[in-house]
Design an enzyme around this catalytic site. Structure first.
Site, PDB file in Angstrom:
ATOM      1  N   ASP A  12       0.880  -1.164   0.000  1.00 16.84           N
ATOM      2  CA  ASP A  12       0.000   0.000   0.000  1.00 16.84           C
ATOM      3  C   ASP A  12       0.924   1.221   0.000  1.00 16.84           C
ATOM      4  OD1 ASP A  12      -2.336   1.658   0.489  1.00 16.84           O
ATOM      5  OD2 ASP A  12      -1.604   1.819   2.547  1.00 16.84           O
ATOM      6  N   ASP A  14      -0.025   4.985   0.833  1.00 15.87           N
ATOM      7  CA  ASP A  14      -0.236   5.956   1.914  1.00 15.87           C
ATOM      8  C   ASP A  14      -0.219   5.250   3.264  1.00 15.87           C
ATOM      9  OD1 ASP A  14      -0.661   8.094   0.082  1.00 15.87           O
ATOM     10  OD2 ASP A  14      -2.699   7.409  -0.234  1.00 15.87           O
TER      11      ASP A  14
HETATM   12  C1  G6P Z   1      -5.466   6.135  -0.054  1.00 11.79           C
HETATM   13  C2  G6P Z   1      -5.565   6.962   1.220  1.00 11.79           C
HETATM   14  C3  G6P Z   1      -6.955   7.474   1.396  1.00 11.79           C
HETATM   15  C4  G6P Z   1      -7.408   8.203   0.136  1.00 11.79           C
HETATM   16  C5  G6P Z   1      -7.380   7.246  -1.034  1.00 11.79           C
HETATM   17  C6  G6P Z   1      -7.805   7.900  -2.339  1.00 11.79           C
HETATM   18  O1  G6P Z   1      -6.050   4.907   0.166  1.00 11.79           O
HETATM   19  O2  G6P Z   1      -5.193   6.186   2.345  1.00 11.79           O
HETATM   20  O3  G6P Z   1      -6.984   8.355   2.508  1.00 11.79           O
HETATM   21  O4  G6P Z   1      -8.711   8.717   0.294  1.00 11.79           O
HETATM   22  O5  G6P Z   1      -6.067   6.756  -1.181  1.00 11.79           O
HETATM   23  O6  G6P Z   1      -6.826   8.841  -2.696  1.00 11.79           O
HETATM   24  P1  G6P Z   1      -6.965   9.885  -3.868  1.00 11.79           P
HETATM   25  O7  G6P Z   1      -5.562  10.425  -4.015  1.00 11.79           O
HETATM   26  O8  G6P Z   1      -7.402   9.148  -5.096  1.00 11.79           O
HETATM   27  O9  G6P Z   1      -7.952  10.905  -3.467  1.00 11.79           O
HETATM   28 MG    MG Z   2      -2.758   3.138   3.536  1.00 12.19          MG
END
Ligand code: G6P
Ligand code: MG
Length: 224
Positions: A12, A14
């Protein structure tokens, strides 16, 4: 679990490779303030690993029904604009401790490494971090029809690597991500507190604490 010969790790992004949660928070907070909706740092924890649309739905809560689809789309775009302003500040220094070492060690051992992230900003973030080239596959929010906790993004990554899901390990910091990887039939390595990643096969406090030998030895022995 039966004996597993791990051939790939899907990370993953983030919360595992870099910590963008703070930037997501500031961007959502700005939007929430503009819309007059209360939103705290604590509320933000619920958005970890969750798709952009679902994040907005959670943020709006009981106010959700006030908005039309076009307004929801506009708000998602507005938040993303604020978020991308922050992404401009990211450099190689924003790699989480231990992330680069983990990737390098995996590659040295002949294990493939991929990214499996819900974020549609994955490419931008990886470019800012300067690590796009080191991955064997990159699966992001554009690849999967269903968001985590559905396994789609990880299954897509495994397919791209041409490796069976059962031979893949996923590293995740979010509950939705742990559930997604379990649903995909993969070995799951959680990073973070027990209440978030406790269902994973292996749990460590942070990316830097991941004990690769422990994971490889235990899975090879069928001891998971
Ligand atoms: C990751 C983060 C989320 C975020 C998602 C979508 O999973 O942990 O907090 O909302 O990505 O990200 P984006 O950049 O597409 O808005
Ligand atoms: Mg994450």
């Amino acid at each position: 679990m039966h004996m597993v010969d791990l051939q790939a790790f899907i990370l993953d992004l983030d919360g595992v490779v870099t910590d963008t949660a703070e930037y997501h928070f500031r961007a959502w907070k700005r939007l929430a303030d503009e819309e007059g909706v209360p939103f705290t740092r604590e509320d933000n924890e619920q958005l970890r690993g969750v798709s952009r649309r679902r994040s907005l739905e959670i943020l709006l809560g009981e106010h959700l029904s006030r908005y039309e689809e076009a307004q929801l789309l506009e708000m998602m775009a507005r938040k993303n604009g604020y978020y991308q302003e922050f992404l401009g500040q990211i450099t190689e220094d924003d790699l989480l401790p231990g992330a680069r070492a983990l990737i390098d060690t995996l590659k040295e051992r002949g294990i493939k490494v991929a990214i499996g992230s819900a974020s549609r900003n994955t490419q931008l973030v990886l470019d800012r971090l300067g690590i796009t080239q080191i991955f064997d596959a990159i699966a992001d929010g554009h690849c999967a029809a269903r968001a985590k906790p559905a396994p789609d993004v990880f299954v897509w990554a495994a397919g791209r690597l041409d490796i069976y899901a059962q031979h893949c390990a996923v590293v995740e910091d979010a509950q939705a991500g742990v559930q997604a990887a379990l649903a995909g039939g993969m070995v799951v390595v959680g990073v973070g507190p027990e209440e978030r990643v406790g269902e994973a096969h292996f749990c460590y406090a942070t990316t830097a604490d991941i004990d690769l030998d422990e994971i490889l030895t235990a899975t090879a022995a069928g001891d998971v």
